[in-house]
Scaffold this active site. Structure first.
Site, mmCIF file in Angstrom:
data_model
loop_
_atom_site.group_PDB
_atom_site.id
_atom_site.type_symbol
_atom_site.label_atom_id
_atom_site.label_comp_id
_atom_site.label_asym_id
_atom_site.label_seq_id
_atom_site.Cartn_x
_atom_site.Cartn_y
_atom_site.Cartn_z
ATOM 1 N N GLY A 9 7.805 5.080 2.687
ATOM 2 C CA GLY A 9 8.347 3.799 3.173
ATOM 3 C C GLY A 9 8.419 2.756 2.077
ATOM 4 O O GLY A 9 8.040 1.599 2.279
ATOM 5 N N VAL A 62 8.878 10.550 7.817
ATOM 6 C CA VAL A 62 7.510 11.040 7.611
ATOM 7 C C VAL A 62 6.795 11.435 8.909
ATOM 8 O O VAL A 62 5.714 12.017 8.861
ATOM 9 C CB VAL A 62 6.644 10.051 6.789
ATOM 10 N N SER A 140 -4.809 -1.502 8.780
ATOM 11 C CA SER A 140 -4.475 -2.887 9.146
ATOM 12 C C SER A 140 -5.700 -3.522 9.786
ATOM 13 O O SER A 140 -6.543 -2.800 10.350
ATOM 14 C CB SER A 140 -3.325 -2.892 10.161
ATOM 15 N N TYR A 153 0.066 0.201 17.947
ATOM 16 C CA TYR A 153 -0.122 -0.045 16.509
ATOM 17 C C TYR A 153 -1.607 -0.025 16.144
ATOM 18 O O TYR A 153 -2.009 0.616 15.166
ATOM 19 C CB TYR A 153 0.497 -1.405 16.167
ATOM 20 N N LYS A 157 -3.586 2.572 13.594
ATOM 21 C CA LYS A 157 -4.274 2.095 12.387
ATOM 22 C C LYS A 157 -5.775 2.400 12.449
ATOM 23 O O LYS A 157 -6.407 2.663 11.426
ATOM 24 C CB LYS A 157 -4.011 0.605 12.182
HETATM 25 P P1 NAI Z 1 8.289 -2.962 6.330
HETATM 26 O O1 NAI Z 1 8.859 -2.795 7.685
HETATM 27 O O2 NAI Z 1 8.787 -4.087 5.482
HETATM 28 O O3 NAI Z 1 8.418 -1.615 5.487
HETATM 29 C C1 NAI Z 1 8.116 -0.367 6.044
HETATM 30 C C2 NAI Z 1 8.999 0.675 5.415
HETATM 31 O O4 NAI Z 1 8.701 1.944 6.029
HETATM 32 C C3 NAI Z 1 10.493 0.421 5.651
HETATM 33 O O5 NAI Z 1 11.200 0.547 4.439
HETATM 34 C C4 NAI Z 1 10.882 1.478 6.660
HETATM 35 O O6 NAI Z 1 12.225 1.875 6.613
HETATM 36 C C5 NAI Z 1 9.921 2.612 6.308
HETATM 37 N N1 NAI Z 1 9.782 3.566 7.398
HETATM 38 C C6 NAI Z 1 9.670 3.295 8.728
HETATM 39 N N2 NAI Z 1 9.623 4.431 9.427
HETATM 40 C C7 NAI Z 1 9.690 5.461 8.544
HETATM 41 C C8 NAI Z 1 9.698 6.865 8.673
HETATM 42 N N3 NAI Z 1 9.610 7.453 9.860
HETATM 43 N N4 NAI Z 1 9.817 7.617 7.546
HETATM 44 C C9 NAI Z 1 9.911 7.037 6.331
HETATM 45 N N5 NAI Z 1 9.907 5.685 6.154
HETATM 46 C C10 NAI Z 1 9.806 4.911 7.238
HETATM 47 O O7 NAI Z 1 6.718 -3.063 6.547
HETATM 48 P P2 NAI Z 1 5.558 -3.647 5.601
HETATM 49 O O8 NAI Z 1 5.153 -4.956 6.134
HETATM 50 O O9 NAI Z 1 5.936 -3.534 4.176
HETATM 51 O O10 NAI Z 1 4.378 -2.621 5.958
HETATM 52 C C11 NAI Z 1 4.005 -1.533 5.124
HETATM 53 C C12 NAI Z 1 2.705 -0.955 5.672
HETATM 54 O O11 NAI Z 1 1.690 -1.950 5.665
HETATM 55 C C13 NAI Z 1 2.825 -0.463 7.108
HETATM 56 O O12 NAI Z 1 2.044 0.713 7.272
HETATM 57 C C14 NAI Z 1 2.208 -1.602 7.902
HETATM 58 O O13 NAI Z 1 1.691 -1.168 9.121
HETATM 59 C C15 NAI Z 1 1.112 -2.057 6.946
HETATM 60 N N6 NAI Z 1 0.667 -3.414 7.194
HETATM 61 C C16 NAI Z 1 1.514 -4.490 7.065
HETATM 62 C C17 NAI Z 1 1.057 -5.768 7.322
HETATM 63 C C18 NAI Z 1 1.909 -6.985 7.154
HETATM 64 O O14 NAI Z 1 1.427 -8.081 7.441
HETATM 65 N N7 NAI Z 1 3.161 -6.878 6.711
HETATM 66 C C19 NAI Z 1 -0.312 -5.990 7.793
HETATM 67 C C20 NAI Z 1 -1.108 -4.809 7.915
HETATM 68 C C21 NAI Z 1 -0.629 -3.575 7.620
#
Ligand code: NAI
Length: 245
Positions: A9, A62, A140, A153, A157
């Protein structure tokens, strides 16, 4: 041979910031996202290549065991080695439990949680043969403390935290470190979806009175992926500006 990191991702958000940071640290980079569209109008590959390391993108959902197996094989063939895996891909589909359809629950578990099993299994097999490796999982604060409106979610996590500890125990004797980071509220497209009211409520509870930046997650992941963290395993590092203490 240069080391290789695969970040799931990683077309945008935290994953892209981690990919860029690990490239600066000297890793060759295997980017991943769910479709080509995520890489359109997106300069992450150019930015990484400009740092003088190799970079390739691998399209794969994934949550699919089969697709992960094929992707890991392709990454190994392309780079010869896989030294770091960052399980970053994740989604939210929020709603109160009482009204949440089954599919909404299952989808988040499949993308956030099962993906960690899929990728850790196949990359772990490569790392076991190499007798070294770093695995870093994106948990998270929702997985540590729970969050209303996020039963799916927070379950995914919380499971990632348990999986981090289990895999640290299974892989530790092979020289593989497995850790997790638990971000709080970080500015990304994922959190852009929240309402002004939800954001202000979060801010009240954060000791540092600001949201986190993606680079602040990438910095901790860089440490966990480095030799400086060689005796750190099975740990969860909260990166939340002091949300809960
Ligand atoms: P985002 O939505 O900006 O990026 C997530 C990426 O994962 C996207 O590019 C999306 O296309 C990709 N993705 C989604 N489903 C997929 C799949 N089945 N196969 C391959 N790729 C896939 O999210 P962000 O904020 O960058 O989050 C990244 C990680 O950090 C996630 O695991 C999220 O749960 C975690 N996180 C984020 C927080 C936040 O405040 N933004 C807080 C706590 C955890």
């Amino acid at each position: 041979m240069a080391k290789t990191a695969i970040i799931t991702g990683s077309a945008r958000g935290i994953g892209a910031a981690i990919a860029l940071r690990l490239a600066k640290d000297g890793y060759n980079i295997a980017l991943n996202d769910i479709n080509e569209g995520m890489f359109e109008n997106n300069d992450i590959m150019d930015k990484i290549k400009a740092l003088g390391v190799e970079c390739e993108k691998f399209i794969c959902d994934v949550s699919s065991h089969e697709q992960c197996e094929a992707m890991v094989k392709a990454v190994k063939e392309r780079f010869g080695t896989i030294d770091c895996l960052v399980n970053n891909a994740g989604i939210t589909r929020d709603g109160l439990m009482a009204r949440m359809p089954e599919e909404q629950y299952d989808l988040v578990i499949a993308v956030n949680q099962k993906s960690v099993f899929n990728m850790t299994k196949f990359v772990g097999n490569v790392m076991m043969r190499q007798k070294s490796g770093k695995i870093i999982n994106l948990a998270s604060v929702a997985g540590l403390y729970g969050n209303p409106g996020q039963i799916n979610y927070s379950a995914s996590k919380g499971a990632i935290i348990a999986m981090t500890k289990t895999t640290a125990k299974e892989l530790g004797s092979r020289g593989i470190n497995v850790n997790a980071v638990a971000p709080g509220f970080i500015k990304t497209p994922m959190t852009d979806k929240l309402t002004e009211e939800q954001r202000n409520k979060m801010l009240e509870q954060i000791a540092m009175k600001r949201y986190g930046e993606v680079e602040e997650i990438a910095g901790v992941v860089s440490f966990l992926a480095s030799d400086d963290a060689s005796y750190v395993t099975g740990q969860v590092i909260e990166i939340s500006g002091g949300l809960m203490m």
